[in-house]
Motif scaffolding. Sequence first.
Motif, PDB file in Angstrom:
ATOM      1  N   VAL A 158     -38.975  25.844  11.858  1.00  0.00           N
ATOM      2  CA  VAL A 158     -38.412  25.064  12.957  1.00  0.00           C
ATOM      3  C   VAL A 158     -39.356  23.943  13.359  1.00  0.00           C
ATOM      4  CG1 VAL A 158     -37.370  25.164  15.254  1.00  0.00           C
ATOM      5  CG2 VAL A 158     -37.419  27.215  13.832  1.00  0.00           C
ATOM      6  N   GLU A 159     -38.804  22.773  13.562  1.00  0.00           N
ATOM      7  CA  GLU A 159     -39.583  21.707  14.170  1.00  0.00           C
ATOM      8  C   GLU A 159     -38.921  21.341  15.497  1.00  0.00           C
ATOM      9  OE1 GLU A 159     -40.344  18.190  11.800  1.00  0.00           O
ATOM     10  OE2 GLU A 159     -40.798  17.014  13.607  1.00  0.00           O
ATOM     11  N   THR A 160     -39.685  21.448  16.584  1.00  0.00           N
ATOM     12  CA  THR A 160     -39.115  21.095  17.887  1.00  0.00           C
ATOM     13  C   THR A 160     -39.484  19.664  18.238  1.00  0.00           C
ATOM     14  OG1 THR A 160     -41.058  22.117  18.880  1.00  0.00           O
ATOM     15  CG2 THR A 160     -39.041  23.400  18.881  1.00  0.00           C
ATOM     16  N   GLN A 161     -38.508  18.959  18.727  1.00  0.00           N
ATOM     17  CA  GLN A 161     -38.745  17.557  19.062  1.00  0.00           C
ATOM     18  C   GLN A 161     -38.333  17.234  20.494  1.00  0.00           C
ATOM     19  OE1 GLN A 161     -36.716  15.145  16.119  1.00  0.00           O
ATOM     20  NE2 GLN A 161     -38.220  15.669  14.552  1.00  0.00           N
ATOM     21  N   TYR A 162     -39.106  16.364  21.093  1.00  0.00           N
ATOM     22  CA  TYR A 162     -38.788  15.802  22.404  1.00  0.00           C
ATOM     23  C   TYR A 162     -38.422  14.346  22.141  1.00  0.00           C
ATOM     24  CZ  TYR A 162     -39.479  14.786  27.443  1.00  0.00           C
ATOM     25  OH  TYR A 162     -39.325  14.437  28.765  1.00  0.00           O
ATOM     26  N   TYR A 163     -37.187  13.988  22.465  1.00  0.00           N
ATOM     27  CA  TYR A 163     -36.731  12.620  22.233  1.00  0.00           C
ATOM     28  C   TYR A 163     -37.045  11.806  23.474  1.00  0.00           C
ATOM     29  CZ  TYR A 163     -33.383   8.927  20.879  1.00  0.00           C
ATOM     30  OH  TYR A 163     -32.775   7.736  20.539  1.00  0.00           O
ATOM     31  N   VAL A 164     -37.908  10.817  23.316  1.00  0.00           N
ATOM     32  CA  VAL A 164     -38.393  10.068  24.475  1.00  0.00           C
ATOM     33  C   VAL A 164     -37.564   8.803  24.679  1.00  0.00           C
ATOM     34  CG1 VAL A 164     -40.378   8.927  25.494  1.00  0.00           C
ATOM     35  CG2 VAL A 164     -40.726  10.898  24.002  1.00  0.00           C
ATOM     36  N   ASN A 165     -36.912   8.714  25.792  1.00  0.00           N
ATOM     37  CA  ASN A 165     -36.145   7.505  26.104  1.00  0.00           C
ATOM     38  C   ASN A 165     -37.079   6.466  26.701  1.00  0.00           C
ATOM     39  OD1 ASN A 165     -33.758   9.788  27.409  1.00  0.00           O
ATOM     40  ND2 ASN A 165     -33.765   8.899  25.368  1.00  0.00           N
ATOM     41  N   ASP A 166     -37.527   5.556  25.888  1.00  0.00           N
ATOM     42  CA  ASP A 166     -38.446   4.539  26.407  1.00  0.00           C
ATOM     43  C   ASP A 166     -37.807   3.170  26.476  1.00  0.00           C
ATOM     44  OD1 ASP A 166     -38.419   4.454  23.537  1.00  0.00           O
ATOM     45  OD2 ASP A 166     -40.145   3.111  23.634  1.00  0.00           O
ATOM     46  N   MET A 167     -36.525   3.088  26.138  1.00  0.00           N
ATOM     47  CA  MET A 167     -35.901   1.784  26.053  1.00  0.00           C
ATOM     48  C   MET A 167     -34.713   1.631  26.986  1.00  0.00           C
ATOM     49  SD  MET A 167     -35.450   0.002  22.420  1.00  0.00           S
ATOM     50  CE  MET A 167     -36.714  -1.183  22.005  1.00  0.00           C
ATOM     51  N   GLY A 168     -34.513   2.603  27.819  1.00  0.00           N
ATOM     52  CA  GLY A 168     -33.324   2.566  28.661  1.00  0.00           C
ATOM     53  C   GLY A 168     -33.521   1.763  29.935  1.00  0.00           C
ATOM     54  N   ARG A 169     -32.434   1.576  30.601  1.00  0.00           N
ATOM     55  CA  ARG A 169     -32.447   0.834  31.861  1.00  0.00           C
ATOM     56  C   ARG A 169     -33.328   1.522  32.901  1.00  0.00           C
ATOM     57  NH1 ARG A 169     -27.216  -2.029  32.735  1.00  0.00           N
ATOM     58  NH2 ARG A 169     -28.479  -3.671  31.785  1.00  0.00           N
ATOM     59  N   GLN A 170     -33.352   2.857  32.859  1.00  0.00           N
ATOM     60  CA  GLN A 170     -34.128   3.577  33.867  1.00  0.00           C
ATOM     61  C   GLN A 170     -35.616   3.288  33.727  1.00  0.00           C
ATOM     62  OE1 GLN A 170     -32.940   7.685  33.837  1.00  0.00           O
ATOM     63  NE2 GLN A 170     -30.778   7.175  33.994  1.00  0.00           N
ATOM     64  N   ILE A 181     -30.512  -6.424  39.381  1.00  0.00           N
ATOM     65  CA  ILE A 181     -30.127  -5.850  38.105  1.00  0.00           C
ATOM     66  C   ILE A 181     -30.332  -6.849  36.968  1.00  0.00           C
ATOM     67  CG2 ILE A 181     -27.662  -6.487  38.142  1.00  0.00           C
ATOM     68  CD1 ILE A 181     -29.044  -3.063  37.135  1.00  0.00           C
ATOM     69  N   ASP A 182     -30.178  -8.144  37.284  1.00  0.00           N
ATOM     70  CA  ASP A 182     -30.382  -9.170  36.261  1.00  0.00           C
ATOM     71  C   ASP A 182     -31.835  -9.209  35.796  1.00  0.00           C
ATOM     72  OD1 ASP A 182     -27.753  -9.853  36.334  1.00  0.00           O
ATOM     73  OD2 ASP A 182     -28.021 -11.440  37.827  1.00  0.00           O
ATOM     74  N   GLU A 183     -32.751  -9.102  36.754  1.00  0.00           N
ATOM     75  CA  GLU A 183     -34.175  -9.096  36.402  1.00  0.00           C
ATOM     76  C   GLU A 183     -34.484  -7.902  35.500  1.00  0.00           C
ATOM     77  OE1 GLU A 183     -37.146  -9.388  39.533  1.00  0.00           O
ATOM     78  OE2 GLU A 183     -35.741 -10.617  40.696  1.00  0.00           O
ATOM     79  N   ILE A 184     -33.885  -6.770  35.859  1.00  0.00           N
ATOM     80  CA  ILE A 184     -34.142  -5.542  35.103  1.00  0.00           C
ATOM     81  C   ILE A 184     -33.572  -5.655  33.679  1.00  0.00           C
ATOM     82  CG2 ILE A 184     -33.565  -3.083  35.000  1.00  0.00           C
ATOM     83  CD1 ILE A 184     -33.792  -3.202  38.148  1.00  0.00           C
ATOM     84  N   SER A 185     -32.369  -6.214  33.591  1.00  0.00           N
ATOM     85  CA  SER A 185     -31.779  -6.409  32.267  1.00  0.00           C
ATOM     86  C   SER A 185     -32.644  -7.340  31.417  1.00  0.00           C
ATOM     87  CB  SER A 185     -30.385  -7.018  32.387  1.00  0.00           C
ATOM     88  OG  SER A 185     -29.548  -6.133  33.076  1.00  0.00           O
ATOM     89  N   GLN A 186     -33.193  -8.350  32.077  1.00  0.00           N
ATOM     90  CA  GLN A 186     -34.025  -9.303  31.358  1.00  0.00           C
ATOM     91  C   GLN A 186     -35.252  -8.607  30.761  1.00  0.00           C
ATOM     92  OE1 GLN A 186     -33.087 -12.431  30.555  1.00  0.00           O
ATOM     93  NE2 GLN A 186     -34.891 -12.269  29.217  1.00  0.00           N
ATOM     94  N   LEU A 187     -35.810  -7.678  31.529  1.00  0.00           N
ATOM     95  CA  LEU A 187     -36.959  -6.915  31.030  1.00  0.00           C
ATOM     96  C   LEU A 187     -36.593  -6.178  29.740  1.00  0.00           C
ATOM     97  CD1 LEU A 187     -38.357  -5.318  34.313  1.00  0.00           C
ATOM     98  CD2 LEU A 187     -39.479  -7.038  32.881  1.00  0.00           C
TER      99      LEU A 187
END
Length: 615
Positions: free
Chosen positions: A153-165, A257-263
């Motif tokens: 078994v290989e356990t993985q943690y999928y890291v969301n580093d590209m989302g809006r949050q 939200i526009d500034e955040i989207s731009q990021l």
Amino acid sequence: MYRKLKLDVVNSIKDAINTLDWEVPDNIPVEEPPNAKMGDLASSVAFELAGKLKKSPVEITQDILKVFIKPENFDQVESKGPYLNFFIDYQKFSKLVLNSINEGYGNLKIKNRKIILEHTSANPNGPLHIGHIRNSIIGDSLNRVLMRAGYTVETQYYVNDMGRQIAMVVWGLFNLKFDEKTAETSYKEQINYDPYLWAEQILKNRPELDALEEKYVNALKNILYLQVLVDENQKDHQIGKLYFRVNQELKARPELIDEISQLLITYEGGEDPLLEFIFKEAVNSCLEGMEPTLKRLHVNHDSFIWESKYVRDGSVEKVIEKLKDSGYTKENEVLYLDLKDFGIEKELVLMRSDGTSLYSTRDLAYHLEKSRKGDVVIDILGSDHKLAIDQIRLALGFLDVKSPEVIFYEFITLPEGSMSTRRGVFISVDQLMTEAVERAKAEIKKRRTDLDGTEIAEIAEKIGIGAIRYYIARLSPEKHMVFKWDEALSFERGCASIQYAHARACKLLQKAEKFDATIDLENILDHYQLENSEMELIKTISQFTSVIEESAQTRKVHKIAQYSLDLASAFNKFYKSLPVIGSEEEILRVFLVDKSRITIKNCLDLLGIEAPESM
RNA sequence: GCCCUGAUAGUGUAGUGGAUAUCACGUAGGAUUGCGGAUCCUAUUACCCGGGUUCAAGUCCCGGUCAGGGCACCA
């Protein structure tokens, strides 16, 4: 061992049916009768045969019995009405069971199949809370069960580093300051120093910074503050508070939200190394804060996979191209998959109109990779992902790879409603563990006066963490759960009583003078009739491997929790009804205590719970 | 509105179409001149409602009711 018994029963029934020249049904049911008087195992094949043979089940059972050849390890086979009832020959069976148990009891045959198991994968925008750990505990326990059952078994943690949050957190780093008052850092107190002033001085007189926009400098100060002045296990909490404040800002000024989207656009474009650094620092800090939490809970991940990887290496793009070939993509303003033909009304959008990728697309690339690397892919997901996974499954079908098996769990909510990092409403796992261990300490102090502080702390840690893991693992995942402190941290029964049984066994072994790991069981059991509680205990112990096998096959870990309680209970009954030390059967019973000890310990280990030798 | 999940003793829960429905908490009794009472024993009380399939339904099918979740160019 128990599995072998069942198998022997099935085969002997098949043989008997063959002898009678009847057609053998596909499935020969073998179950445990409701009562010990009805034997240890029973079968209701007769019902199944009745229809075809046009005979009464009772008659059929009689016919089978006439030609039945008793399998090994059974001493009696009877019919009780339409049922076939089997009685175990415990003298024989016990030798087999007890001789097969060593410290590694429960390790099944290597299966040569690789499973990729993704679990936890919480967004790095705040600390783990009690909603998240249902995922972690189910996932980690399953990992342990699967490994024991012989899988790789290989356990993985999928890291969301590209989302809006995460972009929101980064926006916070640019535009806000951490609230120093809430940063409970010992280091800060030590230096008695304004951390921002400190950060400012570090960054002063650096000509390269003069060229930077003010917000970048602010972000660097924040990062410096976080990295140097905040205790490691507090970093995720600090990020969480920042995220909460950004949400408030956003509520007050929706245009942000526009500034955040731009990021997000800039980060995904990959041409601003400093911004990339800031994103990564934000995510990393949060993960660094989660790490001690997971470690304390005994939750392990073999690897952390960052989703941005799939954008950077071009695999997201490849996925989109390949999906276009499937013929199910459509485009009006935005590219999406039309899944109406497959009963899913909701289209799956593949790319934002500003050209950035979406979570689901990146997730698709991630799943593609997992499918290629593993024989089986398992995801542990909250039930809110159900629709998304149905879409992913179809898309993976278009890409010609296998879909993941998904274990869904329903939410844990607070009595006052659901938890939310965004609204800042949650109980963190750190808080939960601290409270659990404190309560365990108080409990130990009540019962033990002979222990010093260090010993109490060590035991309390095992009991407190065990209580939490058990509370979550015992429940079947599709059950919605309302979190209540008193239920989660109850030490009456539940996990502590299992640990207690183990401690009790250890104490006995420590006291026993006649312990001998190489006793001559053959000889002893030929001259001694086992008592009921001994037979029950041996039977329960023998079921351990079949419980693991079943748990691994059905991917359900709550069966282990249930079994561990049965096991402790069988041991306690034995302990209560028969003397061990000083009895005539001391050698045999001490031996049985040792085998019980091993089984309890290994069983708790499957749930990530430690077995204290004293408590 | 549509879709998914759950509904079992006072509470929480297990239950591969098969006999008397599991375990724990709670409550009420009881045990121990023994190896640790975080123990053991006894009692107590339950399959949401209405149809159907089956020799047999808590379990399968249909229709309700209640609870949670989903139906984003969120993750």
